[in-house]
Write a protein that holds these residues in place. Structure first.
Motif, PDB file in Angstrom:
ATOM      1  N   ASN A   1      -5.000   1.311  -1.324  1.00  0.00           N
ATOM      2  CA  ASN A   1      -4.036   2.282  -0.824  1.00  0.00           C
ATOM      3  C   ASN A   1      -4.751   3.314   0.048  1.00  0.00           C
ATOM      4  O   ASN A   1      -5.964   3.271   0.221  1.00  0.00           O
TER       5      ASN A   1
ATOM      6  N   PRO B   1       0.828  -1.215   0.000  1.00  0.00           N
ATOM      7  CA  PRO B   1       0.000   0.000   0.000  1.00  0.00           C
ATOM      8  C   PRO B   1       0.858   1.259   0.000  1.00  0.00           C
ATOM      9  O   PRO B   1       1.965   1.288   0.544  1.00  0.00           O
ATOM     10  N   LYS B   2       0.312   2.294  -0.601  1.00  0.00           N
ATOM     11  CA  LYS B   2       0.991   3.574  -0.720  1.00  0.00           C
ATOM     12  C   LYS B   2       0.030   4.690  -0.354  1.00  0.00           C
ATOM     13  O   LYS B   2      -1.179   4.485  -0.289  1.00  0.00           O
TER      14      LYS B   2
END
Length: 281
Positions: free
Chosen positions: A195, A169-170
Motif C-alpha cells: 500500500n 492498494p490503499k
C-alpha cells in the motif's frame, strides 16, 4: 476540532469501477482524454474520432479513449497503547482525533472512502470503522478518538492489520509515537508495503528538547506502570538526546524503505504541512 483540508495524491494509479477524483489506470468512454485506439480495441461507436479516422491512410476506424477517474480508500491505523496517553504541550489523542477528522473530511469530500482501525496488543473492534464515503459517520468516529482508552502494553495488533486490509492498494496513515522495538516497526511496515504507507510520528518537545541540565525528574512509565525518579545531569541529558536521535534515524530509514518518510505531528494538527509532505515525498 480542526478539519483543515488535506491534499493528497496516491503513489499508484488505482483500478476499480468506483468513480472518484484520481487518475485511474483503466481506460473507458468517460473522463480525461487519453489517446486514440483502433475501433477493434474499443468497439464503442459513440467514441469514433472522425478526424483520426479520415487521416489514416489504411482506412482504419479510430475511437477516442479516456482516462477513468477512480476512488481510493484512505485508512487511519492508530496506535492505542498506553504511551499514547502522554500529555505534554498537547494532548496526544486530541492531536490524533484532529488528524483523523482532517483525513475523514478531506477523503469523503472528494468521493474517497475513509476507514479507521485502532490497535494495542490486538485489533480493537471498538475502534474500527469500515471504509465509508459518508462524511458524517467518518467525522463522528474520528472525533471519538480524543476519548479512546489507551491501556495496552504494546502496539502489536498493528502487525495483524494487513490481513484485514487485503485487496486493492490503499493509502494508509500509521499514527503512533513509534516507541516500539525496531523489529516491530520493521514487521508492521513491511506487512503494509503493498500500500501507500505514511507513518505519522506523534512527538512532543517536553519528551526530549525541554529536559533540564540538572535536577531531579519524576517519570511515569505509561506502559509498564510505575514511576521513576532520575537525577538529570549534562552527561545523562546528552546520552538521552543521542538515543532519541538514533531512534528517529532508525524510524526514518525503515519507513523510507517501505513507503514514505515519517511526518512529524506535534503541538497542533497542520493540514497544510501534511499536504506539503504528501505532495513532495
Amino acid at each position: 476540532m480542526s478539519t483543515g483540508e488535506v491534499v493528497y495524491l496516491p503513489r499508484w494509479q488505482p483500478g476499480g469501477s468506483t468513480v472518484g477524483p484520481h487518475r485511474g489506470r483503466d481506460a473507458g468512454g468517460l473522463g480525461t482524454f487519453r489517446d486514440q485506439v483502433p475501433f477493434l480495441r474499443l468497439p464503442d461507436a459513440r467514441r469514433v474520432d472522425i478526424r483520426a479516422t479520415l487521416r489514416d491512410p489504411f482506412e482504419g476506424t479510430y475511437v477516442r479513449r479516456f482516462e477513468t477517474r477512480t476512488a481510493i480508500e484512505v485508512w487511519a491505523l492508530v496506535d492505542l497503547s498506553a504511551s499514547m496517553r502522554f500529555r505534554g504541550e498537547a494532548d496526544r489523542m486530541a492531536l490524533v482525533a484532529d488528524l483523523c477528522a482532517g483525513l475523514a473530511h478531506s477523503a469523503t469530500r472528494i468521493g474517497d472512502a475513509f476507514g479507521l482501525i485502532g490497535c494495542d496488543d490486538c485489533i480493537r473492534e471498538d475502534v474500527f470503522l469500515p471504509a465509508t464515503r459518508r462524511q458524517g459517520i467518518a467525522m463522528e468516529r474520528a472525533a471519538r478518538l480524543a476519548t479512546a482508552v489507551c491501556a495496552g502494553n504494546s502496539a502489536r495488533g498493528l502487525a495483524a492489520v494487513a490481513v484485514r486490509l487485503a485487496g486493492r492498494p490503499k493509502m494508509l496513515f500509521v499514527i503512533s509515537d513509534f516507541r516500539w522495538p525496531e523489529a516491530l516497526i520493521e514487521e508492521v511496515l513491511s506487512s503494509l508495503a503493498l500500500n501507500d504507507v505514511i507513518p505519522v510520528l506523534l512527538a512532543d518537545r517536553t519528551e526530549d528538547e525541554a529536559l533540564p541540565s540538572f535536577g531531579l525528574m519524576e517519570f511515569d512509565d505509561l506502559e509498564a506502570g510505575g514511576r521513576r525518579v532520575v537525577f538529570m545531569r549534562p552527561s545523562l541529558r546528552r546520552r538521552w538526546h543521542e538515543r532519541e536521535r538514533a531512534r528517529l534515524d532508525r524510524l526514518h530509514r525503515i519507513a523510507s524503505g517501505y513507503g514514505r518518510p515519517p511526518f512529524r505531528l506535534d503541538v497542533r494538527f497542520d493540514a497544510e504541512a501534511l499536504s506539503r509532505h504528501l505532495m513532495t515525498t
